[in-house]
Scaffold this active site. Sequence first.
Site, short mmCIF file in Angstrom:
data_model
loop_
_atom_site.label_atom_id
_atom_site.label_comp_id
_atom_site.label_asym_id
_atom_site.label_seq_id
_atom_site.Cartn_x
_atom_site.Cartn_y
_atom_site.Cartn_z
N ARG A 100 -4.56 1.23 -3.40
CA ARG A 100 -3.82 1.94 -4.43
C ARG A 100 -4.81 2.41 -5.49
O ARG A 100 -5.76 1.69 -5.83
CB ARG A 100 -2.78 1.01 -5.09
CG ARG A 100 -1.63 0.64 -4.18
CD ARG A 100 -0.69 1.83 -3.93
NE ARG A 100 0.45 1.46 -3.10
CZ ARG A 100 0.54 1.67 -1.78
NH1 ARG A 100 -0.46 2.26 -1.12
NH2 ARG A 100 1.62 1.32 -1.12
N HIS B 40 -4.13 10.53 0.17
CA HIS B 40 -3.33 9.38 0.64
C HIS B 40 -2.92 9.58 2.11
O HIS B 40 -1.74 9.46 2.46
CB HIS B 40 -2.09 9.20 -0.25
CG HIS B 40 -1.54 7.79 -0.25
ND1 HIS B 40 -1.05 7.17 -1.37
CD2 HIS B 40 -1.38 6.90 0.75
CE1 HIS B 40 -0.61 5.96 -1.05
NE2 HIS B 40 -0.81 5.77 0.24
C1 OXD Z 1 1.40 1.97 2.54
C2 OXD Z 1 0.89 3.31 2.28
O1 OXD Z 1 1.39 1.10 1.65
O2 OXD Z 1 1.10 4.21 3.14
O3 OXD Z 1 1.86 1.73 3.67
O4 OXD Z 1 0.27 3.54 1.24
#
Ligand code: OXD
Length: 299
Positions: free
Chosen positions: A214, A262
């Site tokens: 994250r 992402h």
């Molecule tokens: C997850 C993501 O946490 O795709 O699965 O970020």
Amino acid sequence: MKVLLLTQPMPAAPFIDAISALAPELELIEYRSSLGDASLAAIDVAIGWSMPPGLAARMPRLGWVCSIAAGVEKLLVPDLAPHVVVSRTVDPAQAAGMAQFVVAMVLRHARDLERYAAQQQARAWLRQPTPLATHRVAVLGTGAIGGEVVRWLERVGFRARGWSLRSSETLHQVLAESDITVCALPLTEATEGILDARAFAAMPRGSYLVNVARGAHVVEADLIEAVRSGQLSGAALDVQRREPLPADDPLWHVPGITITPHIAAQSSTEVIAAQFVAALRTLQFGGSVPNAIDRSLGY
Ligand code: OXD
């Protein structure tokens, strides 16, 4: 049984199709801000990515929240009643996809491939010494994803080790003994901002960072400073604090920092639906929800 879908920013339709193919008896309701109190009061289960502020308190029957992701932090809102079970999706294909992405980024850095991309731009045919890459890699996070990342890195020749908050060594000890750091931690109060100026200073000069967890694990201003000063040679950030990353964010323009949107790996809709329905059946037969997180730990 009434199920609320909170899949934004992803569309709910593919999830509705996949879940109703397996459990046609469920009443699947896509979240809209216009849903009234009476509709929300009847919701038994929610499945999704994030819980809008104030929504959980309006669902008194809610007993289970299922994350469509590996990470659950956007569902753990303050107004979620303590008895509500929260579970996550554990998809081996997602873990393998994450490991593939990390291996790609680590190899690109360790084998100096950016240098050759720049040389090609300049039409410079210059050979450099090319030793086997056997860098020491610290993988922060020892769960399903972190463990898979360690195994894949070892398979291609790196000396990888996992670290978690429960490890006997401190984070800074492990960082000091690693050439490359990969972040695959859950985001919790204990890990937010864990990669800050002190962490970067603990790394050997010229270290490299890969973040597939994250954005909020990293203090981005500190990272930019560490890369600009040469303390870090660069970073590959698949996740950022602000997603989508605004066009004027300074992270875009730091030489050595690679931004991807992402995309390292996601669970497939089919796996999410299958795990959700299997967990629901377990629950209906009196069992407990598989892959439930420990709410006191946040993962
Ligand atoms: C997850 C993501 O946490 O795709 O699965 O970020």
